[in-house]
Each structure stands twice: as structure tokens, then as C-alpha cells.
Design an enzyme around this catalytic site. Structure first.
Site, PDB file in Angstrom:
ATOM      1  N   ASP A   1       0.863  -1.189   0.000  1.00 19.50           N
ATOM      2  CA  ASP A   1       0.000   0.000   0.000  1.00 19.50           C
ATOM      3  C   ASP A   1       0.893   1.231   0.000  1.00 19.50           C
ATOM      4  OD1 ASP A   1      -2.337   1.427  -0.061  1.00 19.50           O
ATOM      5  OD2 ASP A   1      -2.790   1.228   2.070  1.00 19.50           O
TER       6      ASP A   1
ATOM      7  N   GLU B   1       1.841   3.815  -4.088  1.00 15.12           N
ATOM      8  CA  GLU B   1       1.368   2.424  -4.176  1.00 15.12           C
ATOM      9  C   GLU B   1       2.283   1.593  -5.069  1.00 15.12           C
ATOM     10  OE1 GLU B   1      -3.395   3.402  -3.532  1.00 15.12           O
ATOM     11  OE2 GLU B   1      -2.517   3.371  -5.542  1.00 15.12           O
TER      12      GLU B   1
ATOM     13  N   ASP C   1      -5.197  -2.946  -2.364  1.00 17.32           N
ATOM     14  CA  ASP C   1      -6.530  -2.334  -2.411  1.00 17.32           C
ATOM     15  C   ASP C   1      -6.622  -1.250  -3.483  1.00 17.32           C
ATOM     16  OD1 ASP C   1      -5.625   0.204  -1.319  1.00 17.32           O
ATOM     17  OD2 ASP C   1      -5.643  -0.721   0.656  1.00 17.32           O
TER      18      ASP C   1
ATOM     19  N   ASP D   1      -1.019  -0.871   5.106  1.00 13.15           N
ATOM     20  CA  ASP D   1      -1.489   0.501   5.302  1.00 13.15           C
ATOM     21  C   ASP D   1      -0.828   1.127   6.522  1.00 13.15           C
ATOM     22  OD1 ASP D   1      -3.826   2.621   4.843  1.00 13.15           O
ATOM     23  OD2 ASP D   1      -3.741   2.171   6.986  1.00 13.15           O
TER      24      ASP D   1
ATOM     25  N   HIS E   1     -26.644  25.568 -12.000  1.00 11.41           N
ATOM     26  CA  HIS E   1     -27.262  26.352 -13.076  1.00 11.41           C
ATOM     27  C   HIS E   1     -28.493  25.640 -13.643  1.00 11.41           C
ATOM     28  CE1 HIS E   1     -25.775  23.478 -16.052  1.00 11.41           C
ATOM     29  NE2 HIS E   1     -24.654  23.467 -15.362  1.00 11.41           N
TER      30      HIS E   1
ATOM     31  N   GLU F   1     -16.626  24.441 -13.913  1.00 12.21           N
ATOM     32  CA  GLU F   1     -16.816  23.003 -14.018  1.00 12.21           C
ATOM     33  C   GLU F   1     -15.526  22.323 -14.454  1.00 12.21           C
ATOM     34  OE1 GLU F   1     -17.831  20.269 -13.137  1.00 12.21           O
ATOM     35  OE2 GLU F   1     -19.866  20.079 -13.938  1.00 12.21           O
TER      36      GLU F   1
END
Length: 466
Positions: free
Chosen positions: A9, A50, A75, A124, A269, A345
Site C-alpha cells: 500500500d 502504491e 486495495d 497501510d 445552473h 466546471e
């Protein structure tokens, strides 16, 4: 022939930010941990960390027995799919690492499988130990590691001292745990166990909640299948959403010196011609104006906000559809519109103007990567969800400081609104694919001076039905 299991991980506190990896080599026959590896690697992304963990784990397995077969379990679906050859590797930082991993052992000796994050606790914890060591200016010390013990016997960590800007979910969660620990009455052991499990949060669990210290949504115009609609209010416009609220009277928000929060009323919007067709419509496309339906929606939401009379400022994304929607509200409220570039956006690259189905047909591998990894960019070099989230977090922090105690209408888009909500809740990136946000809908988030955020409204469209 011996068989090893490699679990790996990596993590980044900032994405990119201070990063580290952890790897474990396990004897498949006995379950015994044979080797632990961990290292602080400086500033890097989650995916790079990773891959570094994968490389370290494979090297350790080869050192033990170069003829052994190896089952890699991670994972990270991105790494597993790319190393299995099912997804292409396009990111320049990951290509050399993937090639290096592939050269360590003959490919016929190595298989890859994905596993849920909660089953990858050992690696982890090693990664987090490495990052903690790096923060202290040290390297990871195998002799001092508690990763294997903690993975087998997890404990609830003490609540960390909250830090970070208003609206940072990590800081808010810490405050919540601390307050609940002080105020929770004694209960039966079963109830306590459930509560303890719910409140246990490790560094790894908080990676998805980090904002400028991490952070992505489905396109407003082209959400993937199987989304869930959530609506928090049935009133025309919930007064709690648009009124500068007093600090909560219970829990960790009871301190009298917090003052009124900065309240962001988030308005998507109105419709454009692309909206009912469910086409990707970001900042890199044709910049469509509102349709007739969209203009009617803008008038309706303007009337609803005028009835409340509590919006004090209006900010809008620079795109035409948001500026038109904001202008309709401003005319009703007698306010000016300030254009805020940070509310724009996401750029969907070559997918602009296409439906979700068309993108799946033309760019299936890119789409799969985009759905699985917030750092993946749309085809043609659009903006990743991770980049969008970093931008939104920075915009949020600046606006919270500028409009403390005020109620501000932010006229923006699906991706920014979902990201504001996700960061306030501390939810993982994939939660954005599980929210539905309608055109001309209202949502609201309040940001308190102690770092807490409160989602007060989501996807309210009652004003469009009246």
C-alpha cells in the site's frame, strides 16, 4: 515450490504531498510475516506511492526465494488492473515504476488480486508509520514498528488535535470524536462496541477526507448508472439553508465564541440543451447557454431566494450558463454578481458533448480508469477529479475567510457542488458517483470558525414544483 503473498500500500497526505509506502511478504502456507518494508519517499501522489510499495514488496520476495510464486494483493484497483494488463498505463510517473515491477520476477510467477482496504491494514499501517517518520525528519525504523500488532489488534486512536481550515472534514471529525467521548453516557458493552467501531478513524481512513492536505464527481450531464437521489428538504427553500445560522447549541459546536458560520448556498445552473441529453458538459466544451427550460428554472429559483431575502453576496462560475442563472437571481435580489474562476466546471477533455454510453464505446479503458481513480484524467488531457477537488478546496478556504459570518450564493456546476459536499462530509471520492444533483437545485454548507462544516441542504428542487 514456495508461495509468497505480497501485500502493499502507499499513501500521500496531500496527493501530491508527503508520501510513503508499506509492503509485507507473507508465507502463503503458514501465514507468517516474513518481511516488512516501509519508506518515506518525499512528495508524491497516492498512486506513485502504491507502485513504490509494490516494487519494494516484489524485491523482498525475490530476495527470499527468486523461484517462488507470488500472489500480490492490493486495495488499489488501478495498480492491480494495470499490472494484470487489463488497463493501459498512461501516467508518465507510473510507467517506469510499472515496468520496474514487471522486471523483478518472471511474469508467470506473479499474479495480482484486489482486496478491500480494510483487509490491507498491515501494509497501510506501515505506510502511515513511514509518513509519520518522514514528518519527524526520520526514516522508518523496523525495530520500532507496531504495524503488524496494530493490524491484528486495532485500537481506537486518541482524537488528534484539530487543525486545518474551516470545512476540513479531518479537523471536524476530530472535534466530533472528542466531544462525543466527553459527553457519551455509559451504555451496554454492545452499544459501546458499535459506537467505538463507528468512531475509529485511522490516517488511512482519513486520506479520502483530506482536501488541500487530498481529494472528485460524476459529470453533471453524464452521471454513470446506478446513482441515488438525495433530497434533504421539501420546503420551497429551507430557511436553515439560506439564513446565517447560529452555532449549533449541542455537541462540539456549542462554544459561544464561534460566531455565525460562513454559509454557502450552492446553486446548480439551469438546464442547457445538453442537460436532458445527459451529455458531458464541462469547461472545455462549447459553453452552452441556458435553454428556455433553463431560463424558467432560473426565474423560479430566483423567486424562491427572494422570498427568503437572506443571500448577501452572489458569486458565479465564469461559464455562460452559470452567469445567466446568477443574473436572474441578482435581478430579483438587487445584488451584483462576482465571477469566481474557482467555481468553474471540470474540463472533460475529448468527452465534452458525448453521452456516457458514447464515451464507454469510444474510450472504454480511459473511462474505466476515470471511474476507478480520482487522479485519472479524461481522454485528451481534461481535469482529473483529484485536481478539481484541490481547486475547490482552495476556493472554499479563500471564500470562507473572505465571507466569514455571511450567506453567499455560489452559482456553479455538478462537480464543484458535489465536491463541496463530499469534502464537508469527509466522504471518499467514489461517493460522488452516488449523488444525484438536478438542474437549478439548491444545496447548502455552513462553515464554522473551529473547522467544522455542516451540510444543511442537498438537491432541493421544491421551488421548481411550486
Amino acid at each position: 515450490m514456495r508461495e509468497f503473498i505480497v501485500e502493499a500500500d502507499g499513501g500521500s497526505r496531500g496527493n501530491p504531498g508527503p508520501a510513503g509506502y508499506g509492503s509485507v511478504v507473507i508465507d502463503a502456507a503458514t501465514g507468517e510475516t516474513l518481511v516488512e518494508r516501509a519508506e518515506y519517499i518525499g512528495v508524491a501522489t497516492n498512486n506513485v506511492a502504491e507502485y513504490r510499495g509494490l516494487v519494494a514488496g516484489l524485491r523482498a520476495a525475490r530476495e527470499l526465494d527468486p523461484s517462488a510464486t507470488v500472489r500480490v494483493r492490493m486495495d488499489s484497483k488501478l495498480v492491480v488492473e494495470q499490472m494484470s494488463g487489463r488497463w493501459k498505463i498512461k501516467h508518465p510517473d507510473m510507467k517506469p515504476l510499472a515496468a520496474e515491477a514487471a522486471r523483478i520476477l518472471p511474469p508467470e510467477q506473479v499474479t495480482y488480486e484486489w482486496m478491500p482496504r480494510e483487509r490491507n491494514k498491515h501494509a497501510d499501517r506501515l505506510a502511515n508509520e513511514a509518513m509519520d517518520a518522514g514528518k519527524r525528519g526520520e526514516q522508518w525504523d523496523a525495530g520500532a514498528s507496531r504495524a503488524e500488532l496494530d493490524a491484528r489488534n486495532p485500537v481506537t486512536p486518541a482524537a488528534p488535535e484539530p487543525s486545518g481550515p474551516p470545512g476540513d472534514a479531518t479537523a471536524g471529525a476530530a472535534k466530533a470524536r472528542e466531544a462525543l467521548a466527553r459527553s457519551r453516557p455509559a451504555a451496554d458493552p454492545t452499544a459501546d462496541a458499535v459506537q467505538e467501531k463507528a468512531m475509529t478513524t485511522t490516517d488511512a481512513d482519513l486520506r479520502a477526507a483530506r482536501t488541500v492536505a487530498t481529494p472528485a464527481p460524476a459529470s453533471a450531464s453524464a452521471p454513470p448508472p446506478a446513482t441515488a437521489s438525495s433530497q434533504a428538504s421539501a420546503s420551497p427553500v429551507d430557511s436553515a439553508a439560506v439564513t446565517p445560522a447560529a452555532a449549533p447549541s449541542v455537541g462540539w459546536g456549542a462554544a459561544p465564541d464561534l460566531g455565525a458560520p460562513a454559509t454557502f448556498v450552492l446553486l446548480r445552473h439551469g438546464e442547457t440543451p445538453l442537460t436532458p441529453q445527459k451529455r458531458f458538459s464541462g469547461s472545455g466544451g462549447t459553453d452552452p447557454s441556458l435553454s428556455d427550460v433553463g431560463r424558467e428554472q432560473a426565474e423560479r429559483v430566483a423567486a424562491a431566494l427572494a422570498r427568503r431575502g437572506t443571500v448577501q453576496h452572489i458569486l458565479a462560475s465564469p461559464l455562460a450558463r452559470t452567469r445567466e442563472t446568477a443574473a436572474a437571481v441578482a435581478a430579483r435580489l438587487g445584488l451584483e454578481v462576482t465571477v469566481e474562476d474557482g467555481l468553474i466546471e471540470t474540463d472533460f477533455g475529448a468527452w465534452e458533448g458525448l453521452t456516457f454510453g458514447e464515451v464507454r464505446e469510444r474510450h472504454p479503458e480511459d473511462l474505466n480508469a476515470w471511474l476507478a481513480d480520482p487522479e485519472a484524467e479524461p481522454t485528451g488531457g481534461g481535469e482529473s477529479f483529484a485536481a478539481t477537488a484541490t481547486r475547490i478546496a482552495a476556493t472554499r478556504d479563500r471564500l470562507v475567510a473572505e465571507y466569514a459570518g455571511r450567506t453567499v450564493l455560489l452559482v456553479t456546476h455538478v462537480t464543484p457542488i458535489k465536491t463541496f459536499v463530499r469534502l464537508a462530509l469527509g466522504a471518499p471520492p467514489e461517493s460522488l458517483f452516488r449523488m444525484e444533483l438536478s438542474a437549478a437545485s439548491l444545496s447548502a454548507v455552513a462553515y464554522y470558525a473551529d473547522g467544522n462544516a455542516s451540510v444543511r441542504l442537498f438537491n432541493d428542487t421544491s421551488h421548481l414544483r411550486s
